[in-house]
Design a protein around this motif. Structure first.
Motif, mmCIF file in Angstrom:
data_model
loop_
_atom_site.group_PDB
_atom_site.id
_atom_site.type_symbol
_atom_site.label_atom_id
_atom_site.label_comp_id
_atom_site.label_asym_id
_atom_site.label_seq_id
_atom_site.Cartn_x
_atom_site.Cartn_y
_atom_site.Cartn_z
ATOM 1 N N LEU A 6 0.809 -1.200 0.000
ATOM 2 C CA LEU A 6 0.000 0.000 0.000
ATOM 3 C C LEU A 6 0.853 1.265 0.000
ATOM 4 C CD1 LEU A 6 -2.666 -1.227 2.561
ATOM 5 C CD2 LEU A 6 -2.967 -1.004 0.118
ATOM 6 N N MET A 7 2.155 1.160 0.265
ATOM 7 C CA MET A 7 3.031 2.340 0.216
ATOM 8 C C MET A 7 3.293 2.754 -1.227
ATOM 9 S SD MET A 7 3.578 3.102 3.344
ATOM 10 C CE MET A 7 4.918 4.250 3.335
ATOM 11 N N ASN A 8 3.078 1.827 -2.156
ATOM 12 C CA ASN A 8 3.289 2.137 -3.568
ATOM 13 C C ASN A 8 1.964 2.167 -4.278
ATOM 14 O OD1 ASN A 8 6.028 2.151 -3.196
ATOM 15 N ND2 ASN A 8 6.292 0.028 -3.828
ATOM 16 N N LEU A 9 1.164 3.192 -3.974
ATOM 17 C CA LEU A 9 -0.126 3.296 -4.618
ATOM 18 C C LEU A 9 0.079 3.799 -6.026
ATOM 19 C CD1 LEU A 9 -2.228 4.818 -1.762
ATOM 20 C CD2 LEU A 9 -2.358 2.517 -2.661
ATOM 21 N N ASP A 12 -2.633 8.341 -10.040
ATOM 22 C CA ASP A 12 -3.917 8.445 -10.709
ATOM 23 C C ASP A 12 -3.986 9.754 -11.449
ATOM 24 O OD1 ASP A 12 -7.291 8.971 -9.940
ATOM 25 O OD2 ASP A 12 -6.493 7.479 -11.300
ATOM 26 N N GLU A 66 -15.075 13.239 -8.895
ATOM 27 C CA GLU A 66 -14.470 13.870 -7.733
ATOM 28 C C GLU A 66 -12.975 13.898 -7.903
ATOM 29 O OE1 GLU A 66 -16.066 10.449 -6.626
ATOM 30 O OE2 GLU A 66 -14.299 10.165 -7.872
ATOM 31 N N GLU A 67 -12.336 14.363 -6.863
ATOM 32 C CA GLU A 67 -10.899 14.507 -6.958
ATOM 33 C C GLU A 67 -10.251 13.117 -6.999
ATOM 34 O OE1 GLU A 67 -10.000 16.676 -3.494
ATOM 35 O OE2 GLU A 67 -10.190 14.989 -2.179
ATOM 36 N N ASN A 68 -9.003 13.145 -7.323
ATOM 37 C CA ASN A 68 -8.196 11.950 -7.503
ATOM 38 C C ASN A 68 -8.261 11.054 -6.253
ATOM 39 O OD1 ASN A 68 -6.223 10.131 -7.876
ATOM 40 N ND2 ASN A 68 -4.600 11.605 -8.245
ATOM 41 N N PRO A 69 -8.927 9.895 -6.321
ATOM 42 C CA PRO A 69 -9.039 9.074 -5.099
ATOM 43 C C PRO A 69 -7.846 8.200 -4.835
ATOM 44 C CG PRO A 69 -10.244 8.048 -6.867
ATOM 45 C CD PRO A 69 -9.615 9.293 -7.450
ATOM 46 N N PHE A 70 -6.944 8.051 -5.811
ATOM 47 C CA PHE A 70 -5.844 7.113 -5.627
ATOM 48 C C PHE A 70 -4.636 7.769 -4.981
ATOM 49 C CE2 PHE A 70 -8.342 4.692 -8.495
ATOM 50 C CZ PHE A 70 -8.037 3.373 -8.235
ATOM 51 N N SER A 71 -4.684 9.061 -4.869
ATOM 52 C CA SER A 71 -3.511 9.723 -4.299
ATOM 53 C C SER A 71 -3.746 10.003 -2.838
ATOM 54 C CB SER A 71 -3.255 11.044 -5.026
ATOM 55 O OG SER A 71 -4.320 11.936 -4.755
ATOM 56 N N VAL A 72 -2.671 10.103 -2.103
ATOM 57 C CA VAL A 72 -2.737 10.474 -0.692
ATOM 58 C C VAL A 72 -2.111 11.835 -0.575
ATOM 59 C CG1 VAL A 72 -1.987 9.918 1.626
ATOM 60 C CG2 VAL A 72 -2.604 8.101 0.061
ATOM 61 N N ASP A 76 -1.701 16.072 4.326
ATOM 62 C CA ASP A 76 -2.297 15.420 5.484
ATOM 63 C C ASP A 76 -1.251 14.926 6.464
ATOM 64 O OD1 ASP A 76 -4.817 15.808 4.601
ATOM 65 O OD2 ASP A 76 -4.915 13.909 3.541
ATOM 66 N N LEU A 77 -0.009 14.805 6.027
ATOM 67 C CA LEU A 77 1.014 14.231 6.889
ATOM 68 C C LEU A 77 1.856 15.312 7.539
ATOM 69 C CD1 LEU A 77 2.083 11.387 4.458
ATOM 70 C CD2 LEU A 77 0.338 11.367 6.210
ATOM 71 N N PHE B 118 -12.191 6.382 0.481
ATOM 72 C CA PHE B 118 -11.391 5.171 0.335
ATOM 73 C C PHE B 118 -10.330 5.340 -0.739
ATOM 74 C CE2 PHE B 118 -13.684 2.053 2.874
ATOM 75 C CZ PHE B 118 -14.906 2.674 3.079
ATOM 76 N N ILE B 119 -9.269 4.557 -0.566
ATOM 77 C CA ILE B 119 -8.274 4.362 -1.611
ATOM 78 C C ILE B 119 -8.569 2.996 -2.222
ATOM 79 C CG2 ILE B 119 -5.820 4.060 -2.097
ATOM 80 C CD1 ILE B 119 -5.307 5.573 0.559
ATOM 81 N N TYR B 121 -7.133 -0.021 -4.404
ATOM 82 C CA TYR B 121 -5.850 -0.584 -4.830
ATOM 83 C C TYR B 121 -6.121 -1.898 -5.545
ATOM 84 C CZ TYR B 121 -1.014 -2.288 -4.416
ATOM 85 O OH TYR B 121 0.248 -2.756 -4.673
ATOM 86 N N LYS B 142 -8.925 6.078 3.717
ATOM 87 C CA LYS B 142 -7.834 7.051 3.705
ATOM 88 C C LYS B 142 -7.427 7.416 5.126
ATOM 89 C CE LYS B 142 -9.025 9.104 -0.724
ATOM 90 N NZ LYS B 142 -9.541 10.272 -1.441
ATOM 91 N N TYR B 145 -5.142 4.667 6.349
ATOM 92 C CA TYR B 145 -3.864 4.726 5.664
ATOM 93 C C TYR B 145 -3.016 5.877 6.198
ATOM 94 C CZ TYR B 145 -0.518 5.247 1.874
ATOM 95 O OH TYR B 145 0.630 5.371 1.151
ATOM 96 N N LEU B 150 1.440 8.192 9.323
ATOM 97 C CA LEU B 150 1.829 9.162 10.343
ATOM 98 C C LEU B 150 2.526 8.484 11.519
ATOM 99 C CD1 LEU B 150 1.664 12.176 10.880
ATOM 100 C CD2 LEU B 150 -0.525 11.803 12.027
ATOM 101 N N MET B 162 3.766 -1.563 3.314
ATOM 102 C CA MET B 162 2.581 -1.688 4.164
ATOM 103 C C MET B 162 1.676 -2.708 3.469
ATOM 104 S SD MET B 162 -0.120 1.166 5.550
ATOM 105 C CE MET B 162 1.117 2.420 5.698
#
Lengths: 357, 313
Positions: A6-9, A12, A66-72, A76-77, B118-119, B121, B142, B145, B150, B162
């Motif tokens: 999941l770290m390599n999403l 999108d 909607e906006e790009n759902p595949f990106s994080v 937020d971090l 949600f993401i 994958y 999300k 994740y 964090l 992960m």
């Protein structure tokens, strides 16, 4: 083996991904320039046949832009943890407002039921009441409750659509040419898709002619032709798409029986399956939502049985359950290479409409 | 040269941290292990509460200092309960519908909240089921994740991977015991229920969660007989589901393991299953050599640390 990280999403973009990037097994649309379509003359194609359907039917659009759902989002971090509390009270407020509206509407409906105009009063003592002459019938059985107009309209649309879908499916199953077999037939709201196994391109051309003789106004678009080995023999697998345009609502008579709840529909469906000897391979109840005065329940099921049993079952369900709308019907072999052999699977995606109680 | 990895597995109220030494000659050495309950239970409310990630990161820092974890690379392994795993049947000729839209539409019928939360994958998954290709999709909140990203950042860990435990466990079984033929059911005894993994020699088939009780009681609050009875119900619901007329699976091998599993239960569980039950013990592998120098760890049994071992593949 399956490796998930999941770290390599995937990145999108705004454009949707090409289908072949994600599922390698799914056949891709072959470049028309490379394929030999010499047996197919697109200039012969007439206008696509229409299916009558009221445009006011609920939109099939399941997706939201909607906006790009595949990106994080990196923002937020941050070092400071985000404050989620500001969003939470608004959500709760909307929930309370929604509950209040439902309660008020329910109370108004009850009042309407109790005090609706036109209710007949009991006759005064001594008054002569003219009663209709008895015809010997039993007058104590109450008449079936009237179906609300909104539901009647929905029933007509459903029945028209389901009947047309079944007509096409049955028609394709019974269409064919020598040395051709169907491996897949899919009916959806805007198109029909078929896959056909044939010995040669000539057989595929004959199949097209056979289908056009049964459905002269259909436009068959050949999407793929690829080699496939069956029992050690090399064959051709051709995929066709047939567009369908929605039209006006149907005029089929609506059954007068009282509307069924979704649970009643499910139990009657099971009983019908037993009648035809059909097994359930998969069953799932999906989203439930309200639309105007109707409850809509999404339902997914995969059934297994003989081809005859499945088609007879589908014919009866489309006649008996006007509350059911077939969103998608897929027929494909169960353990065999084509639909003419052995058992078949029927995968149904259904919306069920019932009046709000 | 041996590679050192921190493998940290998370459940909703518990974590296990192992430092592993992996070398190319198929040898894994379990250098040190630490287990700890989380200071909170991971759920919707705690994810929304500010400071939860900081608390988890602080716990990791304390464990690192106490047990002297020193590996540079860290891998998180999350319970598959944190995500939603679904196989979506595709039609071969649906070329006019973008695959991504089709999958999102199918997933939306299952999601309990808006798809924007949600993401999605899609791993490289190649299986056919009932003559139709299946696309495997993982929907991951999300919030969840971001929480784990964090945690890794605040704990100063270099988190390179992960993964969800169901896929890592499938990989572990196939690597350690490659000669298993037929469908394999892995039953992971967790705090609140059984996590089930079903796979065969072609790969992953299914993941499910079956609670010990309807009220999601902890295994600590129910007795042995109830655990065994719940195990029997789980097997029955898997092999003889109510909604269909025939079983979806034909299990040839059944393995039990997990932090909440007690080896003494093995004989008591067997009457509930027609398939012979075995304890998943990585030490018994003939393909990989799993070593452990710590006598206390060896006495606890490798079946307790299967998840953190799975994270190295």
């Amino acid at each position: 083996m399956l490796k998930v990280n999941l770290m390599n999403l995937p990145d999108d973009e705004d454009q949707p991904k090409k289908p072949e990037q994600n599922i390698p097994e799914v056949p891709t649309v072959t470049d028309r320039k490379k394929m030999d379509f010499s047996f197919f003359d697109p200039d012969e194609e007439p206008v696509a046949e229409t299916i009558t359907e009221t445009p006011a039917s609920p939109p099939e659009e399941p997706l939201r832009q909607e906006e790009n759902p595949f990106s994080v989002a990196e923002e937020d971090l941050s070092e400071e943890e985000p404050d989620y509390d500001s969003a939470f009270p608004k959500t709760r407020l909307f929930v309370f407002i929604g509950i209040g509206v439902v309660l008020i509407l329910g109370a108004l409906f009850l009042i309407y039921k109790l005090y609706r105009p036109g209710t007949t009063e009991a006759p005064a003592a001594g008054q002569n009441i003219e009663r209709p002459a008895s015809t010997g019938e039993n007058l104590t059985t109450p008449p079936p409750p009237a179906i609300p107009p909104a539901l009647q309209s929905r029933y007509r649309q459903n029945m028209a659509r389901n009947t047309e879908g079944l007509r096409f499916t049955r028609g394709f199953l019974n269409s064919g040419a020598k040395n051709t077999d169907h491996t897949l037939i899919v009916y959806t709201s805007d198109q029909i898709l078929t896959s056909v196994l044939a010995n040669s391109r000539d057989d595929i051309a004959r199949y097209r002619q056979a289908v056009k003789s049964r459905f002269p106004n259909l436009q068959l678009n050949i999407e793929t032709v690829e080699d496939k080995f069956v029992n050690g023999r090399k064959k051709l697998l051709a995929g066709f798409s047939i567009p369908i345009k929605p039209g006006r609502g149907g005029s089929a008579p609506v059954p007068s029986a009282s509307p069924l709840t979704f649970q009643e529909f499910q139990s009657q469906l099971r009983a019908l399956q037993k009648k035809y000897g059909i097994k359930t391979a998969y069953r799932k109840v999906g989203e439930r939502r309200r639309e105007r005065s109707l409850n809509i329940t999404y339902f997914y099921t995969t059934l297994t049985g003989s081809r005859t049993a499945i088609m007879n079952f589908l014919k009866e369900v489309t006649q008996r359950f006007p509350g059911m709308k077939i969103n998608k019907l897929s027929i494909y072999p169960n353990g065999a290479t084509s639909l003419s052999q052995g058992r078949v699977n029927a995968r149904l995606e259904i919306s069920y409409f019932a009046p709000q109680s | 040269m041996a590679e050192r990895i921190n493998s940290i597995s998370f459940h909703d109220n518990y974590l296990c941290w192992a430092e592993l030494e992996v070398n190319s000659s198929q040898h894994i050495n379990l250098v040190r292990v630490a287990e700890s309950p989380l200071p909170f239970t991971l759920n919707y409310n705690t994810l929304k509460t500010g400071g939860s990630a900081g608390q988890a990161a602080q716990l990791l820092g304390e464990l690192a200092e106490e047990h002297r974890f020193s590996a540079e690379e860290s891998r998180f392994l999350l319970s598959a309960r944190f995500g939603l795993i679904k196989k979506i049947m595709l039609d071969n000729t649906l070329s006019s519908v973008p695959l991504r839209d089709l999958i999102r539409y199918e997933m939306q019928e299952t999601l309990t909240s808006a798809a924007e939360e949600f993401i999605f994958y899609q791993p490289d998954y190649r299986r056919e089921w009932n003559a139709a290709p299946n696309a495997l999709t993982i929907a991951f909140r999300k919030d969840v994740y971001n929480f784990f990203v964090l945690v890794g950042k605040k704990a100063n860990l270099n988190v390179t991977e992960m993964n969800l435990n169901c896929f890592a466990l499938d990989e572990l079984v196939r690597r350690l015991f490659p000669n298993l033929i037929g469908q394999v059911l892995l039953v992971n005894f967790t705090d609140h229920g059984f996590e089930l993994n079903i796979s065969d020699e072609k790969g992953f088939l299914d993941y499910r969660f079956h609670p010990y009780s309807k009220s999601l009681e902890s295994i600590e609050s129910i007795d042995e007989a109830e655990v065994c009875e719940s195990f029997g119900k789980m097997i029955s619901s898997l092999l003889h589901p109510e909604a269909v007329d025939h079983s979806l699976y034909s299990i040839s091998h059944l393995f039990v393991f997990g932090a909440a599993f007690k080896p003494g239960w093995l004989e008591k569980l067997q009457p509930y299953s027609e398939t012979p039950i075995k304890i998943l013990d990585p030490f018994e592998s003939s393909e990989w050599q799993i070593g452990c120098e710590d006598a206390i760890l060896r006495s606890l049994g490798a079946s307790r640390f299967v998840e953190v071992l799975a994270n190295v593949f």
